[in-house]
Scaffold this motif. Structure first.
Motif, PDB file in Angstrom:
ATOM      1  N   ILE A  23       0.844  -1.201   0.000  1.00 52.62           N
ATOM      2  CA  ILE A  23       0.000   0.000   0.000  1.00 52.62           C
ATOM      3  C   ILE A  23       0.877   1.248   0.000  1.00 52.62           C
ATOM      4  O   ILE A  23       1.814   1.364   0.789  1.00 52.62           O
ATOM      5  N   ILE A  24       0.551   2.183  -0.906  1.00 50.20           N
ATOM      6  CA  ILE A  24       1.218   3.485  -0.938  1.00 50.20           C
ATOM      7  C   ILE A  24       0.139   4.552  -0.747  1.00 50.20           C
ATOM      8  O   ILE A  24      -0.861   4.566  -1.466  1.00 50.20           O
TER       9      ILE A  24
ATOM     10  N   LEU B 282      -4.907  -6.990   1.235  1.00 50.32           N
ATOM     11  CA  LEU B 282      -3.879  -7.936   1.690  1.00 50.32           C
ATOM     12  C   LEU B 282      -2.994  -7.304   2.761  1.00 50.32           C
ATOM     13  O   LEU B 282      -1.758  -7.314   2.687  1.00 50.32           O
ATOM     14  N   ILE B 283      -3.653  -6.718   3.774  1.00 46.02           N
ATOM     15  CA  ILE B 283      -2.963  -6.074   4.892  1.00 46.02           C
ATOM     16  C   ILE B 283      -3.426  -6.720   6.199  1.00 46.02           C
ATOM     17  O   ILE B 283      -4.350  -7.537   6.205  1.00 46.02           O
ATOM     18  N   ASP B 284      -2.774  -6.328   7.270  1.00 45.46           N
ATOM     19  CA  ASP B 284      -3.160  -6.807   8.602  1.00 45.46           C
ATOM     20  C   ASP B 284      -3.693  -5.635   9.424  1.00 45.46           C
ATOM     21  O   ASP B 284      -3.071  -4.568   9.456  1.00 45.46           O
ATOM     22  N   ILE B 285      -4.837  -5.836  10.079  1.00 43.83           N
ATOM     23  CA  ILE B 285      -5.421  -4.803  10.931  1.00 43.83           C
ATOM     24  C   ILE B 285      -5.450  -5.317  12.372  1.00 43.83           C
ATOM     25  O   ILE B 285      -6.082  -6.340  12.668  1.00 43.83           O
TER      26      ILE B 285
ATOM     27  N   SER C  85      -9.066   5.856  16.571  1.00 45.66           N
ATOM     28  CA  SER C  85      -8.127   6.371  15.571  1.00 45.66           C
ATOM     29  C   SER C  85      -7.343   5.211  14.969  1.00 45.66           C
ATOM     30  O   SER C  85      -7.430   4.075  15.438  1.00 45.66           O
ATOM     31  N   PHE C  86      -6.587   5.494  13.922  1.00 48.75           N
ATOM     32  CA  PHE C  86      -5.782   4.448  13.286  1.00 48.75           C
ATOM     33  C   PHE C  86      -4.391   4.978  12.958  1.00 48.75           C
ATOM     34  O   PHE C  86      -4.168   6.182  12.841  1.00 48.75           O
TER      35      PHE C  86
ATOM     36  N   GLN D  27       0.669  -2.705   7.688  1.00 51.52           N
ATOM     37  CA  GLN D  27       0.142  -2.970   9.027  1.00 51.52           C
ATOM     38  C   GLN D  27      -0.691  -1.770   9.486  1.00 51.52           C
ATOM     39  O   GLN D  27      -0.222  -0.635   9.467  1.00 51.52           O
ATOM     40  N   ILE D  28      -1.945  -2.020   9.895  1.00 46.59           N
ATOM     41  CA  ILE D  28      -2.834  -0.973  10.397  1.00 46.59           C
ATOM     42  C   ILE D  28      -3.128  -1.252  11.867  1.00 46.59           C
ATOM     43  O   ILE D  28      -3.509  -2.370  12.233  1.00 46.59           O
ATOM     44  N   ILE D  29      -2.976  -0.238  12.703  1.00 45.85           N
ATOM     45  CA  ILE D  29      -3.252  -0.381  14.138  1.00 45.85           C
ATOM     46  C   ILE D  29      -4.418   0.534  14.504  1.00 45.85           C
ATOM     47  O   ILE D  29      -4.360   1.751  14.289  1.00 45.85           O
TER      48      ILE D  29
END
Length: 370
Positions: free
Chosen positions: A155-156, A314-317, A354-355, A361-363
């Motif tokens: 992701i960009i 195709l990311i991790d949250i 919030s994120f 990687q998304i938190i």
């Protein structure tokens, strides 16, 4: 420029430097376009001259006005000699033929020069193609280059909020901050674009020989330098695709709507529009999750929404599952970049949510639903 009113032959136009600048460089300081449209017969003559001038624009060939004149004169000499041998009585009609069959001569010269271009393009080291490096070198502003050497998409996030899902063995160059009245990026390989809406600043994707223009939409561009075709597939919104000015001076644009695609054949610079992508085996086999999943949610658990986003990009949250286990949302995330999707979800959960993005990687930080 009153002398152009006396032009009666194609070579008159070809020898005029301001005419050359208008056709080859689109510099119309002398008002050629307006002058041409004033007279239909004049427009036909100008069109013949334009075709010949474009044909003469062969790589590594610099044709002066004298070269142009000489080439046309030699052609006429051959025609006149041939006519004399066939029938001496037709000598008095040569000027008639010269005046009314100039289009035929123009076509002959056009195809001769086109043959030279084809030879140079296919049998010498000079190719009529556009590479990623050429696109970057042509850009004068400082660019950031992101290369995906991994085995999964990356992701960009761009400065305007737009997002690009960059596929393996692909790279994207873009400015740190978009300035001016346009947003331009340069792609080698494949990327899925979700563009932040801004009608005042259209978004352009330069990929090999084509340019894709949008305001706010989602679409995929596939443009590998070692493949014969460039593909554009639209998921939402509308895009316009045309040839890069480096290979063609044509202003013709192909408009694509949702679930339509375009295949640009690089060797002959042709556009093939596909109005039903389900009937194209190549396209259907390459469609990814992000182009198939629905982002319309009605009373759906937040966990399921996050799962859909993970599958699409195709990311991790990472999120507090216990605090959000009873949260349900009704929202539309279609036609939104990834960052905007996350903002909408966080606002819907509550003001204390919030994120943070760190690559793929998304938190998510939250104290629970409102």
């Amino acid at each position: 420029m009153q002398k152009r009113n006396t032009y009666t032959e194609i070579e008159d136009f070809l020898s005029d430097e301001s005419f050359q600048a208008w056709i080859l460089s689109k510099v119309d300081e002398e008002g050629w376009e307006e002058w041409t449209l004033e007279n239909q017969q004049r427009a036909k003559l100008v069109e013949d001259a334009r075709l010949i001038l474009l044909a003469m624009k062969v790589p590594e060939s610099k044709l002066s006005a004298s070269d142009i004149h000489r080439a046309l004169q030699n052609t006429w000499i051959k025609i006149e000699n041939s006519q004399k041998q066939i029938d001496l009585r037709k000598n008095t009609k040569l000027r008639f033929f010269k005046k009314y069959f100039i289009s035929g001569v123009a076509a002959t010269l056009f195809f001769c020069l086109l043959s030279v271009w084809f030879y140079k393009s296919n049998f010498t080291e000079t190719h009529e193609t556009v590479t990623y490096k050429e696109l970057i070198d042509k850009n004068s502003e400082g660019l950031v280059e992101q290369t995906n050497n991994s085995n999964k998409p990356q992701i960009i996030t761009l400065s305007d909020g737009s997002s690009v899902l960059l596929q393996p063995n692909s790279k994207l160059s873009y400015p740190k901050i978009f300035t001016g009245n346009e947003r331009k990026v340069y792609l080698s390989g494949e990327g899925f674009f979700e563009i932040s809406k801004n009608p005042k600043k259209p978004f352009f994707v330069y990929a090999n020989e084509i340019v894709t223009k949008v305001v706010g939409t989602s679409f995929r561009v596939k443009a590998y330098s070692d493949q014969p075709d460039v593909e554009v597939l639209v998921r939402t919104g509308k895009v316009k695709v045309k040839s890069n000015e480096l290979v063609s001076s044509s202003d013709r644009e192909v408009v694509l709507l949702p679930n339509q695609a375009l295949r640009f054949v690089r060797h002959d610079l042709t556009f093939n529009k596909i109005t039903n992508i389900t009937q194209d085996e190549t396209l259907t086999s390459s469609v990814g999750n992000i182009e198939q999943l629905s982002f319309e949610f009605t009373d759906i658990p937040v966990s399921q929404i996050f799962e859909t986003i993970e599958q699409a990009y195709l990311i991790d949250i990472d999120y507090p599952r216990e605090k959000l286990k009873d949260c349900h949302l009704t929202t539309s995330l279609s036609d939104q970049p990834l960052t905007e999707k996350l903002k909408i979800v966080c606002r819907s959960i509550g003001n204390n949510t919030s994120f943070e993005m760190n690559g793929n990687q998304i938190i998510i930080t939250s104290e629970g639903c409102n």
